[in-house]
Scaffold this motif. Structure first.
Motif, PDB file in Angstrom:
ATOM      1  N   VAL A  58       0.554  -1.248   0.038  1.00 41.95           N
ATOM      2  CA  VAL A  58      -0.048  -0.095  -0.084  1.00 41.95           C
ATOM      3  C   VAL A  58       0.798   1.348   0.162  1.00 41.95           C
ATOM      4  O   VAL A  58       1.890   1.248   0.686  1.00 41.95           O
ATOM      5  CB  VAL A  58      -0.902  -0.011   1.205  1.00 41.95           C
ATOM      6  N   ASP A  97       0.034   5.110   3.762  1.00 39.76           N
ATOM      7  CA  ASP A  97       0.725   3.687   4.477  1.00 39.76           C
ATOM      8  C   ASP A  97       0.984   3.882   5.899  1.00 39.76           C
ATOM      9  O   ASP A  97       1.745   3.045   6.230  1.00 39.76           O
ATOM     10  CB  ASP A  97       1.689   3.231   3.484  1.00 39.76           C
ATOM     11  N   SER A 142      -6.110   4.800  15.067  1.00 34.40           N
ATOM     12  CA  SER A 142      -7.214   3.758  14.884  1.00 34.40           C
ATOM     13  C   SER A 142      -7.988   4.478  13.533  1.00 34.40           C
ATOM     14  O   SER A 142      -8.492   3.555  12.647  1.00 34.40           O
ATOM     15  CB  SER A 142      -7.847   3.148  15.767  1.00 34.40           C
ATOM     16  N   HIS A 180      -6.389   4.484   8.326  1.00 29.98           N
ATOM     17  CA  HIS A 180      -6.503   3.007   7.827  1.00 29.98           C
ATOM     18  C   HIS A 180      -5.840   3.343   6.374  1.00 29.98           C
ATOM     19  O   HIS A 180      -6.462   4.063   5.642  1.00 29.98           O
ATOM     20  CB  HIS A 180      -7.765   2.105   8.222  1.00 29.98           C
ATOM     21  N   GLY A 181      -5.224   2.458   5.933  1.00 29.85           N
ATOM     22  CA  GLY A 181      -4.527   2.360   4.516  1.00 29.85           C
ATOM     23  C   GLY A 181      -5.836   1.808   3.613  1.00 29.85           C
ATOM     24  O   GLY A 181      -6.812   1.624   3.684  1.00 29.85           O
ATOM     25  N   VAL A 182      -5.279   1.161   2.534  1.00 30.04           N
ATOM     26  CA  VAL A 182      -6.133   0.521   1.685  1.00 30.04           C
ATOM     27  C   VAL A 182      -6.415  -0.977   1.985  1.00 30.04           C
ATOM     28  O   VAL A 182      -5.549  -1.442   2.343  1.00 30.04           O
ATOM     29  CB  VAL A 182      -5.180   0.738   0.255  1.00 30.04           C
ATOM     30  N   SER A 183      -7.690  -1.284   2.012  1.00 27.14           N
ATOM     31  CA  SER A 183      -7.872  -2.580   2.348  1.00 27.14           C
ATOM     32  C   SER A 183      -8.088  -3.453   1.021  1.00 27.14           C
ATOM     33  O   SER A 183      -8.609  -3.012  -0.160  1.00 27.14           O
ATOM     34  CB  SER A 183      -9.433  -2.565   3.097  1.00 27.14           C
ATOM     35  N   ALA A 184      -7.660  -4.609   1.424  1.00 24.41           N
ATOM     36  CA  ALA A 184      -8.003  -5.772   0.218  1.00 24.41           C
ATOM     37  C   ALA A 184      -9.539  -5.752  -0.319  1.00 24.41           C
ATOM     38  O   ALA A 184      -9.605  -5.559  -1.427  1.00 24.41           O
ATOM     39  CB  ALA A 184      -7.502  -7.035   0.662  1.00 24.41           C
ATOM     40  N   ARG A 185     -10.095  -5.363   0.573  1.00 23.86           N
ATOM     41  CA  ARG A 185     -11.705  -5.266   0.191  1.00 23.86           C
ATOM     42  C   ARG A 185     -11.948  -4.282  -1.182  1.00 23.86           C
ATOM     43  O   ARG A 185     -12.442  -4.714  -2.156  1.00 23.86           O
ATOM     44  CB  ARG A 185     -12.639  -4.945   1.249  1.00 23.86           C
ATOM     45  N   ASP A 186     -11.379  -3.030  -0.721  1.00 28.14           N
ATOM     46  CA  ASP A 186     -11.575  -2.014  -1.548  1.00 28.14           C
ATOM     47  C   ASP A 186     -10.688  -2.352  -2.857  1.00 28.14           C
ATOM     48  O   ASP A 186     -11.148  -2.026  -4.204  1.00 28.14           O
ATOM     49  CB  ASP A 186     -10.794  -0.604  -1.163  1.00 28.14           C
ATOM     50  N   PHE A 239      -9.942   4.781  -2.508  1.00 27.66           N
ATOM     51  CA  PHE A 239      -8.702   4.705  -1.713  1.00 27.66           C
ATOM     52  C   PHE A 239      -8.685   6.407  -1.348  1.00 27.66           C
ATOM     53  O   PHE A 239      -7.593   6.846  -0.706  1.00 27.66           O
ATOM     54  CB  PHE A 239      -7.498   4.512  -2.399  1.00 27.66           C
TER      55      PHE A 239
END
Lengths: 210, 204
Positions: free
Chosen positions: A24, A48, A170, A173-179, B92
């Motif tokens: 990411v 990231d 918290s 948050h970075g890029v999630s796999a879901r996105d 993103f």
């Protein structure tokens, strides 16, 4: 046609490989701000989780005038005593077209403690909220209501500091796999749509010719 | 290299959007029925490539692969990049919706320019010309994008030379990696499916 299939498959595998290797990137910056003990603390990150070091931070008042300017330290932090009662807009400029902003409302500023009435210089080093020695006094010594209030505020600030920090961290948050998978899904969905439209056009043309 | 929202002035945003509309229209018009899956695949490559991150001092940069897209898609790189950037913006929060036009033109125009510059070189019989062409295509596309970003930021009062220097310096590793990557892909395609490079020439 068969070869096309292989090439497409190979490309698709490359995408998947890239995907699992991808830790990411930074292409977005975020700035978080919270008030504590009459001071505003900000933290800045790339998407990231890298901290934005030595980046410009500007504080604007409600009329859009820059009231304060500073730079983040190595931890991506920047803190200052609010020069006015707010609302304050805090803008981060991390170079090369990266920018983020956050707004602290009047209420935010007041909840966090006493707002400084006079403009004061910004501090780049984040300081722990000051705890006065008078905090140790307990027992029979009479404490006025105001003093008690002050003591409570100070203790709460000190105790809440790690929690606030945690909250801020918290939130980021970075890029999630879901996105990522969602995006790929959309692309192929759009592809289907385009194929459908082009096909419908083709069919229509054929119909005219017949 | 995505420019965030709230930096550029309205005229710059409008110009970028207008140019992107024109480019995308040309791209869609030139896109053959059989080429649609290829455009979609390369759009996803572009979409994912931005997640590959090269840490670099205080800032960080990522792969762009616009040279490769241009080489394989020609004008169709416009719709491919537009869709990928749109999704990156939404999912993103890279870049943003208002800057979508500017960001698309910044990455897609160099792609098309490199397509016209190097399309003949990569199909050359001479393997040196082929490798050199492919490398320059990947390398230059990123460089040109950097210059275009610097140009877009020009109107925000930042000094063009300084920004351009900064961006090009930061992206030098990416330019090198992309040059090599493009060579690898061209070599691979020549072996597996040489028409993919030829077809791109014939249809545009």
């Amino acid at each position: 046609m068969r070869q096309t299939k292989y090439v497409l498959q190979a490309l698709f595998i490359i995408i998947l490989l890239l995907l699992f290797e991808a830790p990411v990137s930074a292409h977005k910056v975020t700035i978080f701000a919270y008030v504590e003990g009459g001071k505003v603390y900000t933290e800045s990150y790339y998407v990231d989780g890298t901290k934005c070091q030595n980046s410009e931070v500007e504080v604007l008042d409600s009329s859009g005038k820059v009231v304060l300017k500073g730079k983040t330290n190595k931890q991506g932090e920047f803190s200052f005593v609010p020069p006015c009662k707010g609302p304050l807009k805090i803008v981060l400029r991390a170079g090369m077209g990266h920018r983020a902003e956050t707004v602290l409302s009047k209420a935010d500023l007041q909840e966090g403690g006493n707002v400084a009435t006079k403009g004061s210089a910004a501090e780049t080093e984040p300081a722990e909220p000051k705890i006065q020695a008078s905090g140790q006094k307990t027992g029979e010594i009479a404490i006025s209501q105001n003093e008690l209030k002050k003591l409570l505020n100070e203790t709460l600030d000190r105790k809440l500091h790690p929690i606030l920090k945690l909250l801020v961290e918290s939130q980021q948050h970075g890029v999630s796999a879901r996105d990522v998978f969602a995006g790929l899904g959309y692309i192929f969905g759009i592809m289907g749509l385009v194929i459908y439209i082009k096909d419908a056009k083709k069919q229509g043309r054929r119909g005219e010719n017949d | 290299m995505h420019i965030s929202e709230g930096i550029l002035s309205a005229p710059v945003l409008a110009t970028g959007a207008a140019l992107t509309v024109v480019g995308t229209a040309i791209g869609l018009k030139k896109m053959d029925y059989d080429k649609i899956p290829e455009v979609a695949i390369l759009s996803s490559v572009f979409f994912v490539a931005s997640l590959i991150h090269v840490p670099l001092g205080p800032t960080s940069v990522h792969l762009i692969l616009n040279g490769l897209l241009g080489l394989l898609l020609g004008w169709s790189a416009f719709p491919a990049i537009l869709v990928a950037l749109f999704l990156q913006g939404i999912l993103f929060q890279f870049g943003g919706l208002t800057t979508l036009g500017v960001n698309t033109i910044n990455m897609a125009l160099p792609a098309v320019v490199c397509y016209f510059l190097f399309r003949h070189a990569v199909t050359s019989e001479n393997s040196w010309v082929e490798i050199g062409g492919a490398f320059c295509c990947g390398f230059l596309a990123v460089g040109l994008s950097g210059i275009m970003v610097a140009l877009s930021l020009l109107f925000t009062g930042q000094s063009f030379i300084n920004v351009a220097k900064l961006i090009l310096l930061a992206h030098l590793p990416v330019m090198l990696i992309e040059g090599l990557f493009t060579v690898f892909v061209v070599k691979f395609l020549k072996k597996v499916k040489p028409e993919m490079l030829e077809v791109a020439n014939a249809t545009n």
